[in-house]
Write a protein that holds these residues in place. Structure first.
Motif, PDB file in Angstrom:
ATOM      1  N   PRO A 215       0.798  -1.234   0.000  1.00  0.00           N
ATOM      2  CA  PRO A 215       0.000   0.000   0.000  1.00  0.00           C
ATOM      3  C   PRO A 215       0.824   1.275   0.000  1.00  0.00           C
ATOM      4  O   PRO A 215       0.254   2.363   0.050  1.00  0.00           O
ATOM      5  N   GLY A 216       2.158   1.167  -0.008  1.00  0.00           N
ATOM      6  CA  GLY A 216       2.982   2.354  -0.192  1.00  0.00           C
ATOM      7  C   GLY A 216       3.304   3.090   1.087  1.00  0.00           C
ATOM      8  O   GLY A 216       3.364   2.516   2.168  1.00  0.00           O
ATOM      9  N   ALA A 217       3.512   4.395   0.914  1.00  0.00           N
ATOM     10  CA  ALA A 217       4.032   5.225   2.000  1.00  0.00           C
ATOM     11  C   ALA A 217       2.924   5.646   2.946  1.00  0.00           C
ATOM     12  O   ALA A 217       2.638   6.818   3.106  1.00  0.00           O
ATOM     13  N   ARG A 218       2.301   4.684   3.551  1.00  0.00           N
ATOM     14  CA  ARG A 218       1.256   4.999   4.532  1.00  0.00           C
ATOM     15  C   ARG A 218       1.897   5.139   5.896  1.00  0.00           C
ATOM     16  O   ARG A 218       3.039   4.774   6.103  1.00  0.00           O
ATOM     17  N   TYR A 219       1.138   5.675   6.810  1.00  0.00           N
ATOM     18  CA  TYR A 219       1.751   5.867   8.123  1.00  0.00           C
ATOM     19  C   TYR A 219       0.990   5.234   9.272  1.00  0.00           C
ATOM     20  O   TYR A 219       1.458   5.238  10.386  1.00  0.00           O
ATOM     21  N   ASN A 220      -0.174   4.704   9.025  1.00  0.00           N
ATOM     22  CA  ASN A 220      -0.936   4.237  10.172  1.00  0.00           C
ATOM     23  C   ASN A 220      -1.731   2.984   9.852  1.00  0.00           C
ATOM     24  O   ASN A 220      -2.703   3.029   9.109  1.00  0.00           O
ATOM     25  N   TYR A 221      -1.313   1.872  10.444  1.00  0.00           N
ATOM     26  CA  TYR A 221      -2.047   0.609  10.307  1.00  0.00           C
ATOM     27  C   TYR A 221      -2.608   0.167  11.662  1.00  0.00           C
ATOM     28  O   TYR A 221      -2.848  -1.027  11.872  1.00  0.00           O
ATOM     29  N   LEU A 222      -2.768   1.127  12.554  1.00  0.00           N
ATOM     30  CA  LEU A 222      -3.190   0.789  13.911  1.00  0.00           C
ATOM     31  C   LEU A 222      -4.477  -0.056  13.915  1.00  0.00           C
ATOM     32  O   LEU A 222      -4.591  -1.019  14.659  1.00  0.00           O
ATOM     33  N   TRP A 224      -5.350  -2.055  11.747  1.00  0.00           N
ATOM     34  CA  TRP A 224      -5.210  -3.284  10.974  1.00  0.00           C
ATOM     35  C   TRP A 224      -4.308  -4.336  11.607  1.00  0.00           C
ATOM     36  O   TRP A 224      -4.251  -5.466  11.128  1.00  0.00           O
ATOM     37  N   VAL A 225      -3.629  -3.980  12.688  1.00  0.00           N
ATOM     38  CA  VAL A 225      -2.728  -4.950  13.331  1.00  0.00           C
ATOM     39  C   VAL A 225      -3.481  -6.209  13.732  1.00  0.00           C
ATOM     40  O   VAL A 225      -3.020  -7.328  13.526  1.00  0.00           O
ATOM     41  N   PHE A 232      -6.094  -6.020   2.780  1.00  0.00           N
ATOM     42  CA  PHE A 232      -6.074  -4.578   3.044  1.00  0.00           C
ATOM     43  C   PHE A 232      -6.658  -3.861   1.840  1.00  0.00           C
ATOM     44  O   PHE A 232      -6.211  -4.057   0.714  1.00  0.00           O
TER      45      PHE A 232
ATOM     46  N   GLN B  54       9.060   7.433   4.860  1.00  0.00           N
ATOM     47  CA  GLN B  54       8.837   6.051   4.400  1.00  0.00           C
ATOM     48  C   GLN B  54       9.473   5.856   3.028  1.00  0.00           C
ATOM     49  O   GLN B  54       8.799   5.538   2.062  1.00  0.00           O
ATOM     50  N   THR B 237       2.235   3.152  15.229  1.00  0.00           N
ATOM     51  CA  THR B 237       1.186   2.965  14.225  1.00  0.00           C
ATOM     52  C   THR B 237       1.533   1.868  13.216  1.00  0.00           C
ATOM     53  O   THR B 237       0.886   1.735  12.192  1.00  0.00           O
ATOM     54  N   TYR B 238       2.611   1.099  13.486  1.00  0.00           N
ATOM     55  CA  TYR B 238       2.952  -0.084  12.673  1.00  0.00           C
ATOM     56  C   TYR B 238       3.190   0.272  11.204  1.00  0.00           C
ATOM     57  O   TYR B 238       2.774  -0.446  10.301  1.00  0.00           O
ATOM     58  N   CYS B 239       3.868   1.393  10.974  1.00  0.00           N
ATOM     59  CA  CYS B 239       4.044   1.864   9.598  1.00  0.00           C
ATOM     60  C   CYS B 239       4.997   0.970   8.808  1.00  0.00           C
ATOM     61  O   CYS B 239       5.014   1.007   7.583  1.00  0.00           O
ATOM     62  N   ILE B 367       2.565  -4.460   7.537  1.00  0.00           N
ATOM     63  CA  ILE B 367       2.167  -3.957   8.850  1.00  0.00           C
ATOM     64  C   ILE B 367       3.158  -4.479   9.878  1.00  0.00           C
ATOM     65  O   ILE B 367       3.249  -5.677  10.106  1.00  0.00           O
TER      66      ILE B 367
END
Lengths: 251, 592
Positions: A215-222, A224-225, A232, B54, B237-239, B367
């Motif tokens: 999904p690239g340069a994302r910053y938040n998968y909180l 989705w853990v 996704f 990132q 945030t598990y980036c 993730i």
């Protein structure tokens, strides 16, 4: 002041709070003391500079065509995903070679240069830019001598493939260049450009990330853990956004 | 001629983890402290913003945050009869640069060493007999015990907000934690991080095989936290961009997030960035440091006099500065005398990748956090009987995958072509269904007589000083250890349900071009005997009593864990000795 200071024979001085103080006349920023506050200013930063499309910066036109043909052999186009050429891997390599990487900037390049063992790493005064130039010249010469004067980029794709397999198997030797080892480097570089952020010239429109599901340069998968074994749902995004967000990523 | 600056009570060389800890402790004591840092000042909002951090190419592949080899590098060879050549581009390890040091771009794994690790020589000799150890192995006890260090482990864990599950609370074994850890005085400050799919699958498989998996103790926080200095951190945030990268989110413990904003406000602390210390100055007796000489970015030399010198650069740089300053006796492996450069070590790392059926397993492997993971510790240190196996030492094994950044995480099973249509299809097929633990087998590296650091006879740095020379190889003991651990790890990956299992073993000769970890240790080791150690149990130089040398350079050998928690705990331990002992009576804390 307690006793332990006098035992350390401390010479204490008043500190000028609130400002960096200069000790010597004519001192520049590098002789400045950091004191009292964190030395950063809002909105400072060092954002990346996206490559611009256009003519080759480092390659000659024929070198560029050769590397594009190599890129399509290493990552062939298929019905769903473009190949290395259309994804921009050759542009990526061109811009890398034209930049600090091509010149070995920041690396230790003091003499003497001695041939070492493989596990001692690269030992050459030549940087990647010069090494690419020498490889491409020797590669072109070998192609022309085997295929009646034709450069690699004019060969049928089956002939290109067979020629590369022969280089890999060391059945074709290049003049003064370790063809097998350098081809392995080209494979690495083409694939690196394919998977790096699109701002470097490859992975155009994030085709490689779409292909694999990154999904690239994302910053938040909180959120989705803890969601296990679920797909996704969001499409990839690059550091310069997505094509539909702005014009920059479309260039 | 260096220009002389006003004298300080304390000069600190290197403002990473240990320099920040020591500066904070000694300024609390009222001392005037100046820290000198070779690299730039770095801070979260300016240097690691979430808008461009990132970037795998920039930070991982091109090493943006690390020292530049042109600034400082080393030469390397496997054996004493070979010619060492310079490390022109980083490979096996990545030395840090700049304020925060390795604390900026580490993963945040926060392991305590085992109680037996600190008395290793005594322990192994008692259990197996001296003849069980290889003849050229030079392991020794640390001179400090786990029980002595426990309160300082605790200090550093609470500074960082460490997320984890206690396994041994004051002697009581706790369900869900590491049952092999030494007793801890209180639980971790924050709960363990929740785990992604493949990590939980690993734990399940390990449990079914009879192991006791537990979450890796993490400096990436599970929740918001305020540390004892009032520094506030946010939940991770598990980036998936942690190691090699700075954290823009104030979620990774670093000097920037846990100490520096507090420290910088004290009026008795100041720092200089972009200033490299060239040498520690000593007086005519050679027994007392008078300060340091450093050069700023314009090439100008300065002398910073001080009553107390703290050498807290990265481990290998500490050793180099001691040699350049001619402090202590350089180690000579032939005559087996001298100490500076002796007992250099690294880790013994390998991994096992698992390829799963994409129809059944979607791991969303991107993730992750730097120190996420489920681990088992059954095969670390001396947690198992080594008698039948013919080696000593061990390591933890675990699914510790930190993300799936695509340049390095697009793997194909062995036997797949490395390019072409089949390669492309296979990458696409497996990316979301691959388990790539990275440092999944995290083994120790014990010390040997002919693995050491000294000055190179040929190559020089930009100031004309000799580069340091690394003589380093992998010994049969570590190769056997790695084979054993990697096979155990592969069994668990297979039990997870992988359709293809791809182990890679660590083998000799030691390779300077492939990354293992940046856990390089030793060379200025601590101990009880000045003939075999550079610093005493308080990290005080045996030779120069107003010099303390902090960091992993003090490790006499390397256990099978990540070093940073112990590095930080030792800094608090040394600071406590300075505050409660040294300042009362400056001089040697121990007669040697």
């Amino acid at each position: 002041m307690t006793d332990k200071y006098s035992r350390l024979s401390v010479h204490r001085r008043a500190v000028l709070a609130g400002a960096a103080y200069l000790i010597f006349r004519g001192s520049r920023a590098n002789a400045t003391t950091i004191l009292d506050h964190l030395p950063w200013t809002p909105n400072a930063g060092n954002p990346p500079d996206p490559v611009t499309l256009g003519p080759w910066v480092y390659f000659t036109p024929d070198e560029g065509r050769t590397v594009e043909a190599l890129a399509d052999q290493i990552i062939p186009p298929d019905r769903e995903t473009p190949g290395g050429k259309d994804a921009g891997s050759a542009v990526y390599i061109d811009r890398q070679l034209a930049g600090p990487y091509g010149r070995q900037e920041g690396l230790y390049i003091r003499p003497p240069f001695m041939k070492g063992m493989k596990n001692q790493g690269h030992q050459s005064e030549k940087g990647p830019a010069q090494e690419y130039r020498e490889f491409l010249a020797a590669f072109d010469k070998a192609s022309k001598s085997r295929f009646g004067g034709k450069p690699f980029f004019e060969l049928l794709t089956e002939d290109q493939h067979r020629f590369l397999k022969d280089i890999e198997a060391e059945k074709v030797k290049l003049d003064d260049v370790d063809g097998k080892a350098f081809f392995a480097q080209v494979v690495k570089d083409v694939q690196m450009g394919f998977f790096a952020d699109p701002l470097y010239g490859g992975n155009r429109d994030m085709v490689a990330w779409k292909m694999i599901g990154f999904p690239g340069a994302r910053y938040n998968y909180l959120d989705w853990v803890g969601r296990h074994n679920e797909k996704f749902p969001l499409p990839p995004v690059g550091l310069t956004g997505r094509a539909e967000w702005n014009t920059r990523a479309q260039r | 001629m260096a220009k002389r600056l006003p004298k300080k009570d304390v000069v600190i060389i290197g403002l990473g983890w240990t320099g920040s800890i020591m500066a904070n402790e000694l300024t609390d004591e009222g001392l005037e402290v100046m820290a000198i840092e070779r690299g730039p000042w770095r801070d979260s909002p300016t240097d690691f913003p979430p808008t461009y951090m990132q970037d795998e190419l920039r930070y991982r592949i091109r090493h943006e945050l690390f020292a530049r080899p042109e600034q400082m590098t080393f030469t390397f060879r496997n054996k004493m009869d070979q010619t060492a050549l310079p490390i022109r581009s980083w490979g096996a390890f990545m030395p840090p640069n700049g304020v925060g040091g390795g604390g900026v771009h580490w993963n945040g794994e926060m392991w305590r060493f085992l109680p037996s690790d600190f008395v290793l020589k005594t322990h192994l000799t008692q259990r197996y007999g001296a003849s069980f150890l290889p003849e050229d192995m030079t392991i020794q006890d640390w001179g400090v015990t786990y029980d002595e260090l426990e309160p300082f482990y605790d200090r550093f864990e609470y500074t960082c907000g460490t997320s984890g599950t206690a396994g041994n609370l004051r002697g009581q074994i706790m369900e869900g934690g590491n049952p092999f850890e030494g007793p801890r005085g209180r639980p971790y400050p924050t709960l363990a991080q929740p785990q992604p799919f493949s990590h939980t699958l690993f734990a399940k498989a390990a449990r079914e095989l009879g192991y006791k998996p537990f979450p890796q103790p993490s400096g990436n926080l599970s929740t918001a936290y305020t540390n004892p200095l009032g520094m506030k951190m946010g939940p991770c945030t598990y980036c998936g961009f942690c190691e090699w990268f700075g954290c823009a989110n104030y979620s990774k413990a670093s000097p920037q997030t846990t100490i520096l904003p507090h420290l910088i406000r004290k009026d008795n602390f100041s720092a200089r960035a972009n200033s490299e210390v060239l040498r520690i100055e000593v007086d005519r007796t050679g027994k007392r440091a008078t300060g340091v000489v450093f050069v700023d970015a314009s090439g100008e030399e300065w002398e910073q006099p001080a009553d107390l010198v703290i050498l807290s650069a990265f481990s290998i740089f500490n050793v180099q500065l001691l040699l350049h300053s001619k402090i202590g006796k350089p180690y000579d492996p032939v005559a087996n005398v001298g100490t500076v450069g002796r007992n250099y070590s690294h880790q013994t790392i390998s991994s096992v990748n698992g390829f799963f059926d994409p129809k059944k397993y979607n791991f969303n492997p991107f993730i992750g956090s730097g120190s996420i993971g489920m681990c088992v510790d059954e095969f670390n240190g001396d947690n198992f009987d080594h008698g039948p196996h013919g080696f000593v030492g061990g390591g933890y094994i675990g699914q510790v995958q930190t993300g799936a950044r695509p340049i390095e995480s697009t793997l194909v099973p062995p036997g797949t072509p490395s390019w072409g249509a089949e390669w492309k299809q296979t990458v696409k097929h497996y990316y979301l269904s691959t388990v790539k633990p990275g440092t999944g087998v995290h083994g120790g590296f014990y010390s040997y007589r002919d693995i050491y650091l000294d000055l190179d006879p040929t190559y020089k740095d930009r100031f004309g000083r000799p580069l340091m020379r690394i003589t380093m190889d992998l010994k049969p003991n570590e190769v056997k250890q790695n084979k054993f651990l990697t096979d155990k790890f592969a069994e668990i990956i297979k039990a997870m349900g992988a359709e293809k299992v791809a182990p890679t073993y660590r083998t000799a000769p030691y390779d300077m071009t492939t990354y293992q970890t940046t856990h390089i240790n030793g060379g200025a080791v601590m101990g009880t005997d000045p003939n075999t150690s550079v610093v005493n149990r308080y990290l005080q130089s045996w030779d120069v009593s107003n010099l303390f040398v902090l960091g992993a350079s003090a490790f006499p050998q390397n256990p099978g864990y990540n070093p940073t928690l112990t590095v930080g705990a030792l800094a608090y331990w040394a600071a406590d000795a300075i505050r409660t002992k040294y300042l009362q009576s400056p001089g040697r804390l121990i007669d040697g």
